[in-house]
Design a protein around this motif. Structure first.
Motif, PDB file in Angstrom:
ATOM      1  N   ALA A  53       0.812  -1.225   0.000  1.00 50.36           N
ATOM      2  CA  ALA A  53       0.000   0.000   0.000  1.00 50.36           C
ATOM      3  C   ALA A  53       0.842   1.269   0.000  1.00 50.36           C
ATOM      4  CB  ALA A  53      -0.965   0.002   1.181  1.00 50.36           C
ATOM      5  N   LYS A  54       2.051   1.181  -0.563  1.00 52.78           N
ATOM      6  CA  LYS A  54       2.911   2.366  -0.682  1.00 52.78           C
ATOM      7  C   LYS A  54       2.809   2.979  -2.081  1.00 52.78           C
ATOM      8  CE  LYS A  54       6.182   0.762   2.825  1.00 52.78           C
ATOM      9  NZ  LYS A  54       7.578   0.353   3.121  1.00 52.78           N
ATOM     10  N   ARG A  55       2.171   2.259  -2.981  1.00 51.21           N
ATOM     11  CA  ARG A  55       1.904   2.747  -4.329  1.00 51.21           C
ATOM     12  C   ARG A  55       0.506   2.323  -4.732  1.00 51.21           C
ATOM     13  NH1 ARG A  55       6.381   3.684  -7.783  1.00 51.21           N
ATOM     14  NH2 ARG A  55       4.830   4.147  -9.393  1.00 51.21           N
ATOM     15  N   SER A  56      -0.134   3.099  -5.586  1.00 52.05           N
ATOM     16  CA  SER A  56      -1.435   2.735  -6.130  1.00 52.05           C
ATOM     17  C   SER A  56      -1.283   2.421  -7.610  1.00 52.05           C
ATOM     18  CB  SER A  56      -2.440   3.882  -5.927  1.00 52.05           C
ATOM     19  OG  SER A  56      -2.692   4.085  -4.549  1.00 52.05           O
ATOM     20  N   SER A  61      -0.717   0.921 -15.318  1.00 53.63           N
ATOM     21  CA  SER A  61      -0.085  -0.116 -14.501  1.00 53.63           C
ATOM     22  C   SER A  61      -1.027  -1.283 -14.223  1.00 53.63           C
ATOM     23  CB  SER A  61       0.445   0.476 -13.188  1.00 53.63           C
ATOM     24  OG  SER A  61      -0.565   1.150 -12.471  1.00 53.63           O
ATOM     25  N   ILE A  62      -2.351  -1.044 -14.264  1.00 51.95           N
ATOM     26  CA  ILE A  62      -3.314  -2.142 -14.131  1.00 51.95           C
ATOM     27  C   ILE A  62      -3.110  -3.127 -15.276  1.00 51.95           C
ATOM     28  CG2 ILE A  62      -5.757  -2.764 -14.345  1.00 51.95           C
ATOM     29  CD1 ILE A  62      -6.407  -0.190 -12.803  1.00 51.95           C
ATOM     30  N   SER A  63      -2.978  -2.586 -16.489  1.00 52.75           N
ATOM     31  CA  SER A  63      -2.766  -3.441 -17.669  1.00 52.75           C
ATOM     32  C   SER A  63      -1.443  -4.183 -17.580  1.00 52.75           C
ATOM     33  CB  SER A  63      -2.799  -2.589 -18.942  1.00 52.75           C
ATOM     34  OG  SER A  63      -4.067  -1.995 -19.113  1.00 52.75           O
ATOM     35  N   GLN A  64      -0.426  -3.507 -17.048  1.00 52.29           N
ATOM     36  CA  GLN A  64       0.887  -4.136 -16.929  1.00 52.29           C
ATOM     37  C   GLN A  64       0.868  -5.275 -15.913  1.00 52.29           C
ATOM     38  OE1 GLN A  64       2.897  -0.015 -16.660  1.00 52.29           O
ATOM     39  NE2 GLN A  64       4.555  -1.356 -17.348  1.00 52.29           N
ATOM     40  N   VAL A  65       0.197  -5.044 -14.790  1.00 53.85           N
ATOM     41  CA  VAL A  65       0.081  -6.095 -13.769  1.00 53.85           C
ATOM     42  C   VAL A  65      -0.679  -7.297 -14.334  1.00 53.85           C
ATOM     43  CG1 VAL A  65      -0.980  -6.710 -11.560  1.00 53.85           C
ATOM     44  CG2 VAL A  65       0.277  -4.558 -11.783  1.00 53.85           C
ATOM     45  N   ALA A  66      -1.779  -7.028 -15.038  1.00 51.67           N
ATOM     46  CA  ALA A  66      -2.565  -8.110 -15.643  1.00 51.67           C
ATOM     47  C   ALA A  66      -1.711  -8.904 -16.630  1.00 51.67           C
ATOM     48  CB  ALA A  66      -3.794  -7.529 -16.339  1.00 51.67           C
TER      49      ALA A  66
END
Length: 281
Positions: A53-56, A61-66
């Motif tokens: 929880a130090k970054r949102s 970045s949602i697409s990158q994580v997926a």
């Protein structure tokens, strides 16, 4: 170790933590650096910072994580809405994304329960029907229950409500086919709970607003207080309200021969700022 299912999570950070652990246990040499390379992040610690929880996350970045976790299209869509729901500050916005999450969940028991919980807190008549179901000989039909609701609710909606209540385990029928309440509690994560409880209060406040016109004064009690108070005494005031609610329950709940269901709303909220707008002192 089974692969975590995004559809079972209401906290995206918890999902990322579980998914990383799964990959680490099933993929030789898996690490935060390995994930960063697969997802296209420059920082090898990006995922850890998000989990802590130090970054949102942003839409990019949602697409990158997926991509990094090789989520399939339905999983990506659910994950995206889960992130937006978790990160939204406005409860109406949270509600918007939670409703989308329900529709994106695969067909099955999880979706049914989520939808049922959502309906319970978003439709004023579900908790009322739960109370009405055990009136009299406890054998009322949907049509009979609909005839007692005020404001009116269609018979078909009452039938659906009874199904919802049974899905949630809040009512059931005994061996003689009579309705009975259970002591089941609705259990959700804190993120979802905040959305559902907010919906419930909105529904009941809206109902109270219409009650001013629907009922004469002798059949309702809608009063208000406006007073000044130090902000450090607010916890004390809330405690007094809690004691009052408990006293009401102790005195009136469990009536052996009830003939109506009532709603009691207690609201406390500020109508002034603690400091003037623009004052930074």
């Amino acid at each position: 170790m089974d692969r975590p299912s995004i559809f079972e999570y209401s906290d995206y950070r918890a999902f990322l933590k579980a998914m990383f652990q799964y990959r680490k246990e099933t993929t030789p040499g898996y690490s935060h650096r390995y994930f960063a390379r697969m997802a296209g992040f420059a920082s090898p610690n990006f995922l850890k910072l998000v989990i802590d929880a130090k970054r949102s996350l942003t839409s990019t970045s949602i697409s990158q994580v997926a991509k990094g976790f090789k989520l399939k299209k339905p999983e990506r869509e659910f994950f995206e809405n889960l992130v937006y729901m978790n990160q939204a500050e406005d409860l109406a916005e949270k509600d918007h994304y939670y409703r989308k999450m329900i529709t994106l969940s695969p067909r099955g028991s999880i979706k049914k329960i989520d939808q049922a919980q959502y309906d319970y807190f978003s439709r004023w008549y579900l908790p009322v029907i739960r109370e009405l179901s055990v009136f009299g000989d406890r054998s009322q039909t949907a049509e009979q229950i609909a005839g007692r609701l005020n404001p009116p609710v269609r018979i078909k909606e009452v039938e659906n409500a009874l199904d919802r209540l049974m899905q949630l385990g809040l009512i059931r029928k005994d061996a003689q086919g009579r309705w009975e309440q259970t002591s089941a509690l609705l259990s959700t994560g804190p993120e979802v709970k905040s959305v559902l409880i907010a919906n419930f209060h909105r529904e009941m406040i809206r109902l109270a607003d219409t009650a001013i016109e629907r009922f004469p004064a002798e059949k309702r009690d809608i009063t208000a207080l406006t007073l000044s108070i130090g902000k450090d005494r607010l916890p004390e005031l809330k405690e007094k309200i809690t004691e009052f609610r408990q006293e009401i329950l102790k005195s009136f709940a469990g009536d052996t021969e009830p003939d109506q269901v009532i709603q009691i709303n207690i609201q406390v909220f500020p109508v002034t700022r603690t400091t003037p707008k623009g004052d930074r002192t």
